[in-house]
Write a protein that holds these residues in place. Sequence first.
Motif, PDB file in Angstrom:
ATOM      1  N   UNK A 137     -39.740  13.073  -3.577  1.00 23.09           N
ATOM      2  CA  UNK A 137     -38.839  12.998  -2.858  1.00 23.09           C
ATOM      3  C   UNK A 137     -38.927  13.993  -1.674  1.00 23.09           C
ATOM      4  N   UNK A 138     -39.529  15.192  -1.871  1.00 28.95           N
ATOM      5  CA  UNK A 138     -39.624  16.097  -0.879  1.00 28.95           C
ATOM      6  C   UNK A 138     -40.808  15.767   0.147  1.00 28.95           C
ATOM      7  N   UNK A 151     -26.918  12.568  -5.358  1.00 30.40           N
ATOM      8  CA  UNK A 151     -27.314  13.840  -5.534  1.00 30.40           C
ATOM      9  C   UNK A 151     -26.461  14.535  -4.255  1.00 30.40           C
ATOM     10  N   UNK A 178     -33.584  12.968 -11.567  1.00 28.36           N
ATOM     11  CA  UNK A 178     -32.951  13.814 -10.479  1.00 28.36           C
ATOM     12  C   UNK A 178     -31.508  13.501 -10.225  1.00 28.36           C
ATOM     13  N   UNK A 206     -26.766  12.259  -0.926  1.00 22.16           N
ATOM     14  CA  UNK A 206     -27.827  11.582  -1.158  1.00 22.16           C
ATOM     15  C   UNK A 206     -27.609  10.304  -2.039  1.00 22.16           C
ATOM     16  N   UNK A 243     -39.338  15.411  -7.922  1.00 17.84           N
ATOM     17  CA  UNK A 243     -39.013  16.213  -6.809  1.00 17.84           C
ATOM     18  C   UNK A 243     -39.753  16.113  -5.828  1.00 17.84           C
ATOM     19  N   UNK A 283     -39.129  15.637 -14.095  1.00 13.95           N
ATOM     20  CA  UNK A 283     -38.334  15.822 -12.819  1.00 13.95           C
ATOM     21  C   UNK A 283     -39.129  16.746 -11.691  1.00 13.95           C
ATOM     22  N   UNK A 329     -27.809  13.527 -10.245  1.00 13.41           N
ATOM     23  CA  UNK A 329     -26.651  14.339 -10.922  1.00 13.41           C
ATOM     24  C   UNK A 329     -25.694  13.311 -11.884  1.00 13.41           C
ATOM     25  N   UNK A 370     -39.206  13.351   2.267  1.00 15.20           N
ATOM     26  CA  UNK A 370     -38.385  14.182   3.450  1.00 15.20           C
ATOM     27  C   UNK A 370     -39.217  14.823   4.519  1.00 15.20           C
ATOM     28  N   UNK A 371     -40.264  15.235   4.072  1.00 14.28           N
ATOM     29  CA  UNK A 371     -41.161  15.903   5.166  1.00 14.28           C
ATOM     30  C   UNK A 371     -41.577  15.127   5.864  1.00 14.28           C
TER      31      UNK A 371
END
Lengths: 181, 270
Positions: free
Chosen positions: A165-166, A57, A25, A65, A162, A158, A27, A169-170
């Motif tokens: 990671x989500x 990111x 993930x 991040x 993701x 990926x 960049x 974050x939740x």
Amino acid sequence: MSAQTVKIVVTGPFNSGKTEFIRSVSEIDVVSTERKITAEAEKVKSTTTVALDFGRITVDDDLMLYLFGTPGQKRFDFMWEILSEGMLGFIVMVDSNRPETFREARSILETFRAYAPTPYVVAANKQDMPDAWDLEDMRVALRLEPKIKLLPCTATNRDTVKAVLLELLYSILEEMEPQHD
Amino acid sequence: MALQGNLRDFTIIQLLNLVHLARKTGLLVIETPEETAQLGFLDGRLTFARLGQEDDGLCTVLYRRHKLTTSQYRQMQSRQTTMGDMELGLILINSDILTMEEIINAVQEMYVEVVRRLFTLIEGFFKFDAEAGLPEYRIPVSIELENLIIEGSRQIQEKEFLQEEIPSLDMALKFSDRQGMDIQKVNLSVEEWKVVSYVNPQNTIKQIAKATKMRDMEIRRIVYSLIQAGLVELIRPTGALPGTVKPMPVQDHDEQRSLVNRLIDRIRSI
């Protein structure tokens, strides 16, 4: 004014897939200081992360991040506390095919929890492999409470990265909600 | 999917706990260089146990537990080759030699003994086969695993407890700031004094262990007792680098939520 930077730490036992996770993930090319392995017992792969992996990111002009991967080998665990400072949360990577690493994963998890009471999730990596343990079995083996998220993952994919990671974050968002008894 | 591994990394207690909590049914086979053990489970309860090639037929089990006399044993032993345990058990009950309860208790004790012997195993390949059936000739029993797990856990409890209390040996120690504490007046063992002599924020526990030639468990035990006595406190070693990333803004909750929501939106868009 410089951008606000926040970080998530990706930790876990040696060869659990932390570098691949960040690479999927980030960049930028993951800044990874991999070196040839010298310890006989750890020669599962030819190189490992001896300092740390670093991925980035960019969210917008004001926010970035950082993803930090912890060193894979036990003898570099003095880096853990330094890395954990100020982290938003952390992800514990566990190789679903290597039950011999579950105990170490549990120990790493508890160490990080002691460093900082931030939210965390556990990523059951390599779930695409035929010998991968079931999530329910892994939960018991890792002694994870039901409220802790144990998520299937393939670090090279990926979409699953993701999703992990989500979910973290939740969890962080949930933690911010006012607590009601 | 496969439930297999090595006891070196995944103890028998953890395995029993897994079977118990997940209420598993099947056969757990443990292979060590010396022998092979088999444990059968039904809905998370122990139904069968066997270690190596020992004679564990019902007659032998009962004789070893002094439930049969030598002559009764010899008499029944001759039938053991052609009969299963169930049939032998029925003969013993119908002959008023033993009650069903006595037979079942003896079998249960034998299975528990097998499991106890496995507690000491630290090496061995294990595989849980959910499809494997249990030997039909055996007398079916049903043993709760909880007590066995507790018993086995006690043996490793201290080790785990100390690891949890002192999760990292990379921490350092400093003398606590308790008023009126005079370390010279405290009664310590020789080993404790050795550790105390190295207490310094610059020395990690690992370094102290190395200097005092102590193993991990020894140093953890001593450090824990010193902490409990209020003599020392765990701290991060001095000289460790501070973090370079700014922590979350701690005051403004709306700002925190906004920040996390922006991260979520960004991750979704990758």
